[in-house]
Design an enzyme around this catalytic site. Structure first.
Site, short mmCIF file in Angstrom:
data_model
loop_
_atom_site.label_atom_id
_atom_site.label_comp_id
_atom_site.label_asym_id
_atom_site.label_seq_id
_atom_site.Cartn_x
_atom_site.Cartn_y
_atom_site.Cartn_z
N HIS A 21 31.23 46.82 47.34
CA HIS A 21 30.84 47.88 48.28
C HIS A 21 31.50 49.21 47.94
O HIS A 21 31.01 50.27 48.34
CB HIS A 21 31.14 47.47 49.73
CG HIS A 21 32.60 47.32 50.02
ND1 HIS A 21 33.35 46.25 49.58
CD2 HIS A 21 33.46 48.10 50.71
CE1 HIS A 21 34.60 46.39 49.99
NE2 HIS A 21 34.70 47.50 50.69
N HIS A 38 49.21 42.86 30.79
CA HIS A 38 48.17 42.14 30.05
C HIS A 38 48.77 41.39 28.86
O HIS A 38 48.39 40.26 28.57
CB HIS A 38 47.10 43.12 29.55
CG HIS A 38 46.19 43.63 30.63
ND1 HIS A 38 45.61 42.81 31.57
CD2 HIS A 38 45.75 44.89 30.93
CE1 HIS A 38 44.86 43.54 32.39
NE2 HIS A 38 44.93 44.80 32.03
N HIS A 42 49.92 40.12 42.61
CA HIS A 42 49.46 38.86 43.18
C HIS A 42 49.53 37.78 42.12
O HIS A 42 49.21 38.03 40.95
CB HIS A 42 48.03 39.02 43.69
CG HIS A 42 47.30 37.73 43.90
ND1 HIS A 42 46.25 37.33 43.09
CD2 HIS A 42 47.49 36.74 44.79
CE1 HIS A 42 45.82 36.15 43.51
NE2 HIS A 42 46.54 35.76 44.53
N GLY A 79 44.63 26.38 57.66
CA GLY A 79 45.91 26.71 57.03
C GLY A 79 46.77 27.45 58.04
O GLY A 79 46.30 27.84 59.12
N HIS A 120 53.92 43.67 48.34
CA HIS A 120 53.63 45.08 48.63
C HIS A 120 54.96 45.84 48.58
O HIS A 120 55.88 45.53 49.33
CB HIS A 120 53.01 45.23 50.02
CG HIS A 120 51.68 44.55 50.15
ND1 HIS A 120 50.55 45.07 49.57
CD2 HIS A 120 51.29 43.42 50.77
CE1 HIS A 120 49.52 44.28 49.84
NE2 HIS A 120 49.94 43.27 50.56
#
Lengths: 295, 295
Positions: free
Chosen positions: B195, B165, B127, B279, B117
């Protein structure tokens, strides 16, 4: 729409919906009053006002809807008070997960829900929610719980915790001998973050699938939970809102709010139910705090 | 510990673990270098440094563990680069959910995962994650995806999207004719918020259960994905980090981060897997942004 009618409890459903709306009105009025009372020396800007947004589950079919109420104020940094009355049929992926839908996938649900995130970290956040549900069965559910953000307020013997618990105990005791003990325990178990091994707040009560066989009595209890919420929370806000806070306390609040987000998205049934039944997204996720930190 | 050995692929497992660690080292070095390069006129404070925290799944049994790497810098507001090698047996509630555990509940998994971030809203978040898994079966999985926070950067034909990409396509094309098309599509499908009816970012690639029958080839591909990530992301950061930003852009970034939180807690398999296999919580939730808003 006819499917909902066929579920029965027609008059009861109307009464319950009406109550949830009137409770919503009362809460919003009380919260706006607190906004007015807020000391301008501690709270910048003008007193907030609720804005209401009606929504429908479907544009083409009558599947109910609701009214989202949101206030972004100076004392109430962000508070949502929502009512909804929804009905229809569960899809295959939901069926059987909700009580009484194993044989008949139709449902009707009406309720009021509230989450308040306060600007002052010394004023606890709060959540309240009551609902009536009809599927193949009929029940009430709901509860209220308090989330103080500062460690020294997050004990069962802290003054705010004690007064909050006491008000809910009074409502419970008037309706069922074992209600308070059962519903307090249920709340502690429900509002728990297993991955953090910590409770969300100091608890309150939580109940679901309440069907004593006496609809009027169960409804009266649910009404008293709503009233007890107001009786419990308003004095806590009035007492704490005059206390100035430090930067360190604000930081602690924002981190605590991160845990609140984790609970709501990882575990909360209401959130999951809403997202999967095409609830109004802005309303469902209005429970998210205005700002949160994971430093 | 013997259970993991009995799963086979002993030498391959050692090689893969070693690679994930060396990739971690390379990434951390490159990110610390960027911290050094950051213009003090735009980025207050000193250049950040990674801090590494080893953890174990169990204090009593040998079930593996990992090393969490976290940097809170001036350019990288919060970045986690983690390696782990875990093994043991799945409990009943997990068994069957993971490929190859239907008959044999033992598992071994090793990987590296990263989420960055950035302070500057004009620098996209990113990520990356690659892993080798052994259960009753053996496979590789992973991918990399970019999350620009500003609307005008969130298009497939935006310059950063195109270069990101292109680098991943090159890695894919060297290993499988249909890899890029399949894994890009998979990424678009996976990093999607139903959602919200919106993608998390501009995508990248995502693959899982990769088992061509040639372990060395699958491993080489997984290595190339790691290398392609660095090749793709470092130039984007260098190009964007010199651009000043506005308050409005920062606000847009913080709201976008709220969606990132929603995705990770509601849908991300890595997060869910981590929370359910005990974890290390600080590492799993280090993916949470340092600050997020739901205004």
């Amino acid at each position: 729409m006819s499917s909902a009618v066929a579920l029965g409890f027609e008059r009861e459903r109307a009464n319950a919906s009406q109550w949830f709306r009137s409770l919503r009105d009362e809460i919003c009025k009380a919260f706006e009053q607190l906004e007015e009372e807020a000391d301008p020396k501690l709270y910048q800007g003008r007193a907030g006002r609720f804005e209401f947004t009606p929504w429908k589950r479907s544009a083409s079919e009558d599947q109910g809807g609701g009214e989202g109420g949101l206030m972004k104020g100076r004392l109430f940094e962000k508070v949502g008070v929502h009512i909804s009355t929804v009905y229809g049929e569960f899809g295959e992926n939901f069926r059987g997960e909700v009580k009484g839908t194993e044989k008949d996938s139709r449902f009707w649900a009406s309720g009021v829900s509230l989450i308040a995130h306060m600007r002052n970290p010394r004023v606890p956040a709060v959540h309240m929610n009551t609902r009536m549900v009809v599927t193949g069965e009929q029940w009430f559910g709901g509860g209220a719980d308090l989330t103080p953000t500062l460690t020294d307020q997050r004990r069962d013997d802290a003054p705010d915790a004690k007064s909050f618990h006491a008000a809910l105990k009074e409502a419970c005791d008037a309706h069922g001998k074992d209600y308070y003990e059962r519903f307090k325990k249920w709340c502690d178990e429900y509002f728990y973050l297993p991955h953090r091994k910590e409770p969300r707040g100091i608890g309150g009560i939580f109940y679901d699938h309440l069907h004593s066989g006496n609809w009027a009595e169960d409804f009266a209890f649910t009404q008293d939970v709503g009233r007890a919420f107001l009786k419990a929370y308003l004095p806590i806000v009035r007492k704490r809102m005059i206390e100035p806070w430090t930067e360190a306390e604000r930081e602690e609040q924002l981190i605590r709010r991160g845990r609140y987000v984790e609970f709501n998205l990882l575990y909360d049934r209401g959130t999951r139910f809403g997202l999967r039944t095409s609830g109004y997204i802005e309303t469902i996720l209005s429970s998210m705090p205005p700002v949160a930190k994971w430093p």
